[in-house]
Write a protein that holds these residues in place. Structure first.
Motif, PDB file in Angstrom:
ATOM      1  N   VAL A 108       0.834  -1.200   0.000  1.00  0.00           N
ATOM      2  CA  VAL A 108       0.000   0.000   0.000  1.00  0.00           C
ATOM      3  C   VAL A 108       0.869   1.251   0.000  1.00  0.00           C
ATOM      4  CG1 VAL A 108      -1.730   1.311   1.284  1.00  0.00           C
ATOM      5  CG2 VAL A 108      -1.947  -1.169   1.081  1.00  0.00           C
ATOM      6  N   ALA A 109       1.973   1.231   0.750  1.00  0.00           N
ATOM      7  CA  ALA A 109       2.875   2.383   0.777  1.00  0.00           C
ATOM      8  C   ALA A 109       3.436   2.659  -0.614  1.00  0.00           C
ATOM      9  CB  ALA A 109       4.002   2.142   1.777  1.00  0.00           C
ATOM     10  N   ALA A 110       3.725   1.612  -1.358  1.00  0.00           N
ATOM     11  CA  ALA A 110       4.242   1.792  -2.722  1.00  0.00           C
ATOM     12  C   ALA A 110       3.210   2.486  -3.598  1.00  0.00           C
ATOM     13  CB  ALA A 110       4.625   0.435  -3.310  1.00  0.00           C
ATOM     14  N   HIS A 111       1.946   2.102  -3.463  1.00  0.00           N
ATOM     15  CA  HIS A 111       0.890   2.754  -4.229  1.00  0.00           C
ATOM     16  C   HIS A 111       0.701   4.199  -3.780  1.00  0.00           C
ATOM     17  CE1 HIS A 111      -0.862  -0.428  -6.752  1.00  0.00           C
ATOM     18  NE2 HIS A 111      -0.513  -1.262  -5.786  1.00  0.00           N
ATOM     19  N   GLN A 112       0.809   4.445  -2.509  1.00  0.00           N
ATOM     20  CA  GLN A 112       0.628   5.800  -2.003  1.00  0.00           C
ATOM     21  C   GLN A 112       1.703   6.743  -2.514  1.00  0.00           C
ATOM     22  OE1 GLN A 112       0.430   5.231   2.251  1.00  0.00           O
ATOM     23  NE2 GLN A 112      -1.760   4.810   2.226  1.00  0.00           N
ATOM     24  N   ARG A 113       2.922   6.241  -2.681  1.00  0.00           N
ATOM     25  CA  ARG A 113       3.999   7.089  -3.195  1.00  0.00           C
ATOM     26  C   ARG A 113       3.740   7.525  -4.630  1.00  0.00           C
ATOM     27  NH1 ARG A 113       7.183   3.489  -0.032  1.00  0.00           N
ATOM     28  NH2 ARG A 113       7.534   2.105  -1.821  1.00  0.00           N
ATOM     29  N   GLU A 114       2.909   6.776  -5.336  1.00  0.00           N
ATOM     30  CA  GLU A 114       2.590   7.101  -6.727  1.00  0.00           C
ATOM     31  C   GLU A 114       1.316   7.925  -6.862  1.00  0.00           C
ATOM     32  OE1 GLU A 114       2.248   3.298  -8.503  1.00  0.00           O
ATOM     33  OE2 GLU A 114       4.367   2.775  -8.246  1.00  0.00           O
ATOM     34  N   THR A 115       0.672   8.211  -5.731  1.00  0.00           N
ATOM     35  CA  THR A 115      -0.613   8.906  -5.739  1.00  0.00           C
ATOM     36  C   THR A 115      -0.450  10.309  -5.181  1.00  0.00           C
ATOM     37  OG1 THR A 115      -1.717   6.793  -5.336  1.00  0.00           O
ATOM     38  CG2 THR A 115      -3.010   8.799  -4.973  1.00  0.00           C
ATOM     39  N   PRO A 116      -0.964  11.330  -5.869  1.00  0.00           N
ATOM     40  CA  PRO A 116      -0.854  12.703  -5.350  1.00  0.00           C
ATOM     41  C   PRO A 116      -1.538  12.851  -3.995  1.00  0.00           C
ATOM     42  CG  PRO A 116      -1.619  12.687  -7.648  1.00  0.00           C
ATOM     43  CD  PRO A 116      -1.670  11.275  -7.164  1.00  0.00           C
ATOM     44  N   ALA A 117      -1.000  13.695  -3.157  1.00  0.00           N
ATOM     45  CA  ALA A 117      -1.610  13.960  -1.860  1.00  0.00           C
ATOM     46  C   ALA A 117      -2.978  14.607  -2.063  1.00  0.00           C
ATOM     47  CB  ALA A 117      -0.712  14.859  -1.025  1.00  0.00           C
ATOM     48  N   PRO A 118      -3.984  14.196  -1.293  1.00  0.00           N
ATOM     49  CA  PRO A 118      -5.329  14.761  -1.454  1.00  0.00           C
ATOM     50  C   PRO A 118      -5.388  16.208  -0.980  1.00  0.00           C
ATOM     51  CG  PRO A 118      -5.243  13.333   0.472  1.00  0.00           C
ATOM     52  CD  PRO A 118      -3.922  13.197  -0.216  1.00  0.00           C
ATOM     53  N   THR A 119      -6.345  16.947  -1.512  1.00  0.00           N
ATOM     54  CA  THR A 119      -6.566  18.326  -1.095  1.00  0.00           C
ATOM     55  C   THR A 119      -7.969  18.451  -0.496  1.00  0.00           C
ATOM     56  OG1 THR A 119      -7.373  18.905  -3.301  1.00  0.00           O
ATOM     57  CG2 THR A 119      -5.019  19.235  -2.861  1.00  0.00           C
ATOM     58  N   GLY A 120      -8.257  19.604   0.110  1.00  0.00           N
ATOM     59  CA  GLY A 120      -9.560  19.808   0.717  1.00  0.00           C
ATOM     60  C   GLY A 120      -9.766  18.859   1.882  1.00  0.00           C
ATOM     61  N   LEU A 121     -10.983  18.385   2.061  1.00  0.00           N
ATOM     62  CA  LEU A 121     -11.282  17.371   3.064  1.00  0.00           C
ATOM     63  C   LEU A 121     -11.087  16.015   2.394  1.00  0.00           C
ATOM     64  CD1 LEU A 121     -12.250  16.426   5.816  1.00  0.00           C
ATOM     65  CD2 LEU A 121     -14.616  16.733   5.029  1.00  0.00           C
ATOM     66  N   PRO A 122      -9.986  15.327   2.688  1.00  0.00           N
ATOM     67  CA  PRO A 122      -9.678  14.094   1.954  1.00  0.00           C
ATOM     68  C   PRO A 122     -10.646  12.979   2.305  1.00  0.00           C
ATOM     69  CG  PRO A 122      -8.126  14.403   3.746  1.00  0.00           C
ATOM     70  CD  PRO A 122      -8.965  15.650   3.697  1.00  0.00           C
ATOM     71  N   GLY A 123     -10.747  12.019   1.406  1.00  0.00           N
ATOM     72  CA  GLY A 123     -11.624  10.885   1.648  1.00  0.00           C
ATOM     73  C   GLY A 123     -11.586   9.910   0.495  1.00  0.00           C
ATOM     74  N   SER A 124     -12.385   8.872   0.607  1.00  0.00           N
ATOM     75  CA  SER A 124     -12.508   7.850  -0.432  1.00  0.00           C
ATOM     76  C   SER A 124     -13.888   7.962  -1.060  1.00  0.00           C
ATOM     77  CB  SER A 124     -12.348   6.453   0.169  1.00  0.00           C
ATOM     78  OG  SER A 124     -11.154   6.342   0.900  1.00  0.00           O
ATOM     79  N   THR A 125     -13.980   7.695  -2.350  1.00  0.00           N
ATOM     80  CA  THR A 125     -15.257   7.789  -3.056  1.00  0.00           C
ATOM     81  C   THR A 125     -15.630   6.437  -3.635  1.00  0.00           C
ATOM     82  OG1 THR A 125     -14.858  10.109  -3.617  1.00  0.00           O
ATOM     83  CG2 THR A 125     -16.533   8.939  -4.892  1.00  0.00           C
ATOM     84  N   ILE A 126     -16.848   6.003  -3.365  1.00  0.00           N
ATOM     85  CA  ILE A 126     -17.381   4.748  -3.878  1.00  0.00           C
ATOM     86  C   ILE A 126     -18.725   5.062  -4.521  1.00  0.00           C
ATOM     87  CG2 ILE A 126     -18.114   2.394  -3.314  1.00  0.00           C
ATOM     88  CD1 ILE A 126     -16.073   4.330  -0.793  1.00  0.00           C
ATOM     89  N   VAL A 127     -18.928   4.639  -5.741  1.00  0.00           N
ATOM     90  CA  VAL A 127     -20.177   4.901  -6.458  1.00  0.00           C
ATOM     91  C   VAL A 127     -21.067   3.661  -6.361  1.00  0.00           C
ATOM     92  CG1 VAL A 127     -21.241   5.555  -8.639  1.00  0.00           C
ATOM     93  CG2 VAL A 127     -18.973   6.452  -8.039  1.00  0.00           C
ATOM     94  N   ILE A 128     -22.266   3.842  -5.826  1.00  0.00           N
ATOM     95  CA  ILE A 128     -23.215   2.739  -5.663  1.00  0.00           C
ATOM     96  C   ILE A 128     -24.529   3.147  -6.307  1.00  0.00           C
ATOM     97  CG2 ILE A 128     -24.417   1.243  -4.029  1.00  0.00           C
ATOM     98  CD1 ILE A 128     -22.248   1.933  -1.979  1.00  0.00           C
ATOM     99  N   GLY A 129     -24.895   2.476  -7.359  1.00  0.00           N
ATOM    100  CA  GLY A 129     -26.163   2.755  -8.020  1.00  0.00           C
ATOM    101  C   GLY A 129     -26.325   4.190  -8.456  1.00  0.00           C
ATOM    102  N   GLY A 130     -25.246   4.820  -8.905  1.00  0.00           N
ATOM    103  CA  GLY A 130     -25.305   6.196  -9.371  1.00  0.00           C
ATOM    104  C   GLY A 130     -25.136   7.233  -8.281  1.00  0.00           C
ATOM    105  N   THR A 131     -24.996   6.808  -7.028  1.00  0.00           N
ATOM    106  CA  THR A 131     -24.789   7.737  -5.913  1.00  0.00           C
ATOM    107  C   THR A 131     -23.335   7.722  -5.487  1.00  0.00           C
ATOM    108  OG1 THR A 131     -27.046   7.461  -5.087  1.00  0.00           O
ATOM    109  CG2 THR A 131     -25.412   8.288  -3.529  1.00  0.00           C
ATOM    110  N   ASP A 132     -22.728   8.901  -5.339  1.00  0.00           N
ATOM    111  CA  ASP A 132     -21.344   9.016  -4.871  1.00  0.00           C
ATOM    112  C   ASP A 132     -21.322   9.026  -3.344  1.00  0.00           C
ATOM    113  OD1 ASP A 132     -20.468   9.195  -7.474  1.00  0.00           O
ATOM    114  OD2 ASP A 132     -20.274  11.375  -7.461  1.00  0.00           O
ATOM    115  N   PHE A 133     -20.711   8.017  -2.755  1.00  0.00           N
ATOM    116  CA  PHE A 133     -20.510   7.951  -1.316  1.00  0.00           C
ATOM    117  C   PHE A 133     -19.061   8.335  -1.008  1.00  0.00           C
ATOM    118  CE2 PHE A 133     -24.242   5.430  -1.890  1.00  0.00           C
ATOM    119  CZ  PHE A 133     -24.957   5.494  -0.690  1.00  0.00           C
TER     120      PHE A 133
END
Length: 307
Positions: free
Chosen positions: A46-71
């Motif tokens: 996971v650390a290896a993947h994180q090094r390749e991912t830009p740091a989040p901005t604003g209020l960071p979080g994860s997004t999951i789309v379920i049935g057209g709704t963004d969670f």
């Protein structure tokens, strides 16, 4: 023999749902050894993947789309500082202005969102207490009254946990005098003496303490705290099985609540196009896991009883 690549290890661990299968894959004779090896491999991958991912901005979080709704799942601290409070209220006000649905872990609303009538507090702690009451074990919560709920949340931490936080606070103070290397080294030593096998499954460590303290003072650091827990926690079935074997009640009031919060948000989302869940950072990976299961037709408990 060719060793699995980092991605192969990550994907394999992600696909396994019990410690027996994990031990078989590693070719070891105990769940204990398999769990610790998986923890190490997971963190590296996971650390290896994180090094390749830009740091989040604003209020960071994860997004999951379920049935057209963004969670969106946002991990925060429980420190209740004015800095984090202002930061969260600014962002949540923007969510509400877009007619988004906002849910928060039980106990968080009075810390940060008093006066925000449209922020809904979930019932995850009350549900967990009901689940614990139904278990045939010596309960830490058996004498907890139904009233005085804020006091209940404060009492969930054990004496050992209070000692651990006091120790970590002392080390952090020493770091300002003797330097970062002193702080990191002594923090690792203290963590070895003040954490046990159950703590491993809920992410208790000096690193967690330090990152949480930093994020509570400067909320732009919440992304670093969230990334720590992403690296620390194995997929939920593995962490829950490990913790259940060591402290079944703690498993209910920690990881099991992740599934409850995910179910609660999906149940109540209705026709909302945008849903935000504000939870403790240690819960974020687990809530995300169960929301991802809803992408793959995870069913709500039937009937879905509210507490």
């Amino acid at each position: 023999m060719t060793l699995p690549s980092t991605n192969e290890r990550l994907n394999t661990i992600r696909s396994l749902t019990d410690l027996g299968a994990l031990a078989e894959w590693y070719g070891v004779g105990s769940h204990h050894e398999a769990y610790f090896r998986a923890k190490r491999d997971w963190e590296i991958a996971v650390a290896a993947h994180q090094r390749e991912t830009p740091a989040p901005t604003g209020l960071p979080g994860s997004t999951i789309v379920i049935g057209g709704t963004d969670f969106h799942v946002h991990g925060i601290t429980h420190a209740g500082t004015q800095a984090e409070r202002s930061f969260l209220r600014d962002h949540v006000a923007q969510f509400l202005a877009r007619d988004a649905a906002v849910y928060c872990e039980q106990g968080i609303r009075p810390l940060y969102f008093d006066g925000f009538d449209d922020v809904c507090e979930m019932d995850d702690y009350r549900w967990a207490m009901q689940e614990c009451a139904s278990m045939d074990i010596d309960s830490h919560l058996a004498e907890v009254p139904e009233t005085g709920f804020d006091a209940v949340l404060e009492d969930i931490a054990s004496v050992a946990g209070q000692f651990r936080e006091a120790t970590f606070s002392l080390i952090e103070s020493g770091g300002s005098i003797y330097g970062d290397q002193f702080e990191r080294t002594l923090g690792d030593v203290a963590a070895a003496f003040t954490t046990d096998h159950a703590d491993l499954a809920i992410g208790e460590s000096y690193t967690a303490f330090s990152l949480s303290r930093a994020a509570s003072r400067n909320p732009t650091q919440l992304g670093a705290l969230q990334r720590y827990y992403d690296r620390t926690f194995l997929p939920q079935p593995l962490e829950r099985e490990w913790l259940r074997a060591h402290d079944p009640e703690l498993e209910i009031v920690t990881h099991a609540r992740n599934g409850r919060m995910a179910d609660y948000a999906v149940y109540h989302a209705g026709n909302a196009a945008e849903v935000h869940l504000i939870v403790g950072a240690a819960h974020q990976p687990g809530v995300r896991y169960y929301l991802e299961r809803h992408q793959n037709d995870r069913e709500l408990p039937e009937p879905f009883k509210l507490f």
